[in-house]
Scaffold this active site. Structure first.
Site, PDB file in Angstrom:
ATOM      1  CG  ASN A 150      -0.390  -0.209   2.510  1.00  0.00           C
ATOM      2  OD1 ASN A 150       0.715  -0.736   2.613  1.00  0.00           O
ATOM      3  ND2 ASN A 150      -1.099   0.186   3.541  1.00  0.00           N
ATOM      4  CD  GLU A 248       4.597   0.170  12.802  1.00  0.00           C
ATOM      5  OE1 GLU A 248       3.431   0.404  13.170  1.00  0.00           O
ATOM      6  OE2 GLU A 248       5.586   0.717  13.295  1.00  0.00           O
ATOM      7  CB  CYS A 282      -2.510   0.285   8.589  1.00  0.00           C
ATOM      8  SG  CYS A 282      -1.070   1.360   8.629  1.00  0.00           S
ATOM      9  CD  GLU A 456       8.365   0.827  10.557  1.00  0.00           C
ATOM     10  OE1 GLU A 456       7.339   1.174   9.957  1.00  0.00           O
ATOM     11  OE2 GLU A 456       9.162  -0.008  10.126  1.00  0.00           O
TER      12      GLU A 456
END
Ligand SMILES: NC(=O)C1=CN([C@@H]2O[C@H](COP(=O)(O)OP(=O)(O)OC[C@H]3O[C@@H](n4cnc5c(N)ncnc54)[C@H](O)[C@@H]3O)[C@@H](O)[C@H]2O)C=CC1
Ligand SMILES: O=Cc1ccc(S(=O)(=O)O)cc1
Length: 482
Positions: A150, A248, A282, A456
């Site tokens: 994505n 993640e 997300c 991150e």
């Protein structure tokens, strides 16, 4: 036709008989090229290379690492237009968004390059004279990093940036569905003069690659972005070797819209965020809980703004929302639309795939969706949005927190006390009040609950690749003198 292949031990990997997989354009459904899938020998070569690269890279000073990373940033920025075209071709998002993603990737690498010079340790105050006590921060070791389709540039960029800044080597496995963009991100580092072996790139059968790499002794840390289901599998593999992991994973972000905001403005702002990347984000604002006093006006404004978005080929300058990235997502949208109707949702707009080639599905809005509906529980990862009314503040918070996910959460209000309450009470790794920009290079990006752990970006994104060593050193005493 485009061709993608792994880059291992300083070379584009070649071997007889490698399986090839087509790369599709989501806008046409046609093949635009092929990606070669690496074999076990190639993975072993990547592991040996990463081990060798670690010994080289860990010895560079933070300033040397930063200089190299800044050079890669300059290259990425200079190639932004070309890489963005490739991204749109293989992933589908509008060209302007693709260019924005390259710019953001460069910004993230640049920020982390600066952080490379600040991986400070500590000097402790000793309890005894003649003792020096220090805390050192050291790179954890070779990393295996797994990325989805994505954000084909930003996700690799974030993982590469954190690892390289810390002094780690990497084996990067991007998505085989969007291999061309990731290869360009890697190429920027190679062209900047990154020593061979420090950054290896592999494409392969995902399960085979992850089992091979995570099970290998050389790998000390994994980083994965993708679904919670796959994340759990990879965590299981990492646990076998007691390896550090940054995860993640999926989200299902609630948006609480309080009745003190202008429903039309709030809806317009939310539409732009919800349909970004065709909802395949997300952190996408996913479940809307709107206070009853403004509910009807919000639903109408949301549907109006959503249904006027221009959907089309991302290469066309007019396009505001591109196709879904792959056929699976299109099928998922058809299935989820049927389920949401059956579950009691009221279809307000959209709902039927667009005719013609490509994986196009229109912005689709459902109102009055009960929390029991599948869409209120399963990450839609596409351009479908459920909206539901609420009455009481504590009810909204409870409903927002009811899922096992905790990535992003949003609230819209003009009240300081409601904003403070939402910031405190929402169970999420990232909370945005009155806007939808969840991350910047300096902010930690990550989730809680089944959305994963670790971050991150931000100082946390460097920390993720460092281990701590406590060193206690006694000055040579008379007892040790020759
Ligand atoms: N957190 C995020 O940014 C992303 C979340 N997802 C979630 O996953 C759902 C399904 O996405 P799909 O791509 O259809 O399915 P998936 O769950 O099979 O794959 C997700 C990603 O993980 C990778 N993957 C799959 N199995 C793997 C393995 N054993 N080892 C290493 N990597 C592996 C895939 O290549 C893909 O990039 C989406 O609906 C969404 O909920 C998907 C992509 C990105
Ligand atoms: O899906 C991953 C993801 C989500 C958000 C962002 S951004 O920081 O908002 O651009 C990037 C990747």
């Amino acid at each position: 036709m485009h061709h993608a292949r792994s880059h291992v031990a300083g070379r584009w990997y070649e071997s007889a008989g490698l399986t090839r997989q087509p790369i599709f354009s989501p806008a046409t459904g046609q093949s635009i090229g092929e990606v070669e899938l690496i074999d076990a020998a190639g993975l072993d070569a990547a592991l040996a290379s990463a081990a060798e690269g670690f010994e080289v890279w860990r010895r560079k000073t933070g300033y040397e690492r930063a200089a190299l990373m800044r050079e890669a940033v300059a290259i990425l920025r200079s190639r932004k237009g070309d890489i963005a075209r490739l991204m749109t071709l293989e992933q589908g998002k509008p060209l302007a968004d693709a260019a924005g993603e390259i710019a953001t990737s460069a910004d993230n690498i640049e920020w982390m390059a600066e952080e490379a010079t600040r991986a400070y340790g500590r000097l402790l105050v000793p309890r005894t004279t003649g003792i020096a006590q220090t805390v050192r921060r050291e790179p954890i070791g070779p990393v295996a990093a797994f990325c989805p389709w994505n954000f084909p540039a930003l996700t690799p960029a974030r993982k590469i940036a954190g690892a390289l800044a810390a002094g780690c080597s990497l084996i990067l496995k991007p998505s085989e569905e969007t291999p061309l963009t990731a290869a360009e991100v890697v190429r920027a580092f190679l062209d900047a003069g990154l020593p061979p072996h420090v950054l290896n790139l592999v494409y392969g059968a995902p399960r085979q690659v992850s089992e091979h790499l995570i099970g290998a002794e050389a790998i000390r840390k994994i980083s994965f972005t993708g679904s919670t289901a796959v994340g759990k599998q990879l965590l299981g593999l990492a646990a076998q070797g007691v390896k550090r992991a940054t995860m993640e994973l999926g989200g299902h972000a609630p948006v609480i819209v309080f009745d003190d905001v202008d429903p039309v403005q709030a809806a317009r702002q939310a539409v732009a965020a919800k349909f970004r990347n065709a909802g395949q984000v997300c952190t996408s604002p996913t479940r809307f809980y709107v206070q009853r006093g403004i509910y009807a006006r919000f639903v109408d404004a949301f549907a109006e703004a959503a249904s006027t978005l221009r959907v089309g080929d991302g290469l066309s300058p007019d396009t505001q929302m591109g196709p879904l990235a792959n056929e699976r997502r299109l099928e998922a949208m058809v299935s989820l639309t049927a389920a949401t109707r059956a579950d009691g949702g009221r279809l307000v707009c959209g709902g039927t795939p667009l005719e013609g080639a490509g994986y196009f599905f229109p912005p689709t809005v459902f109102a009055d969706v009960p929390d029991s509906a599948r869409i209120m529980n399963e990450e839609p990862f596409g351009p479908i949005v459920p909206i539901a009314p609420f009455d009481q503040v504590d009810e909204a918070i409870r409903r927002a927190n009811r899922l096992p996910y905790g990535l992003a959460a949003y609230a819209m209000t003009r009240s300081l006390s409601r904003a403070s309450l939402a910031s405190e009470a929402l169970e999420a790794g990232m909370v945005c009040i009155n806007h939808f920009t969840v991350s910047t290079p300096s902010s930690p990006f990550g989730g809680v609950k089944e959305s994963g752990y670790g971050s991150e970006g931000g100082v946390e994104g460097l920390d993720a690749y460092l281990v701590t060593k406590s060193v206690t050193q006694r000055s040579t005493g008379a007892d040790l003198e020759a």
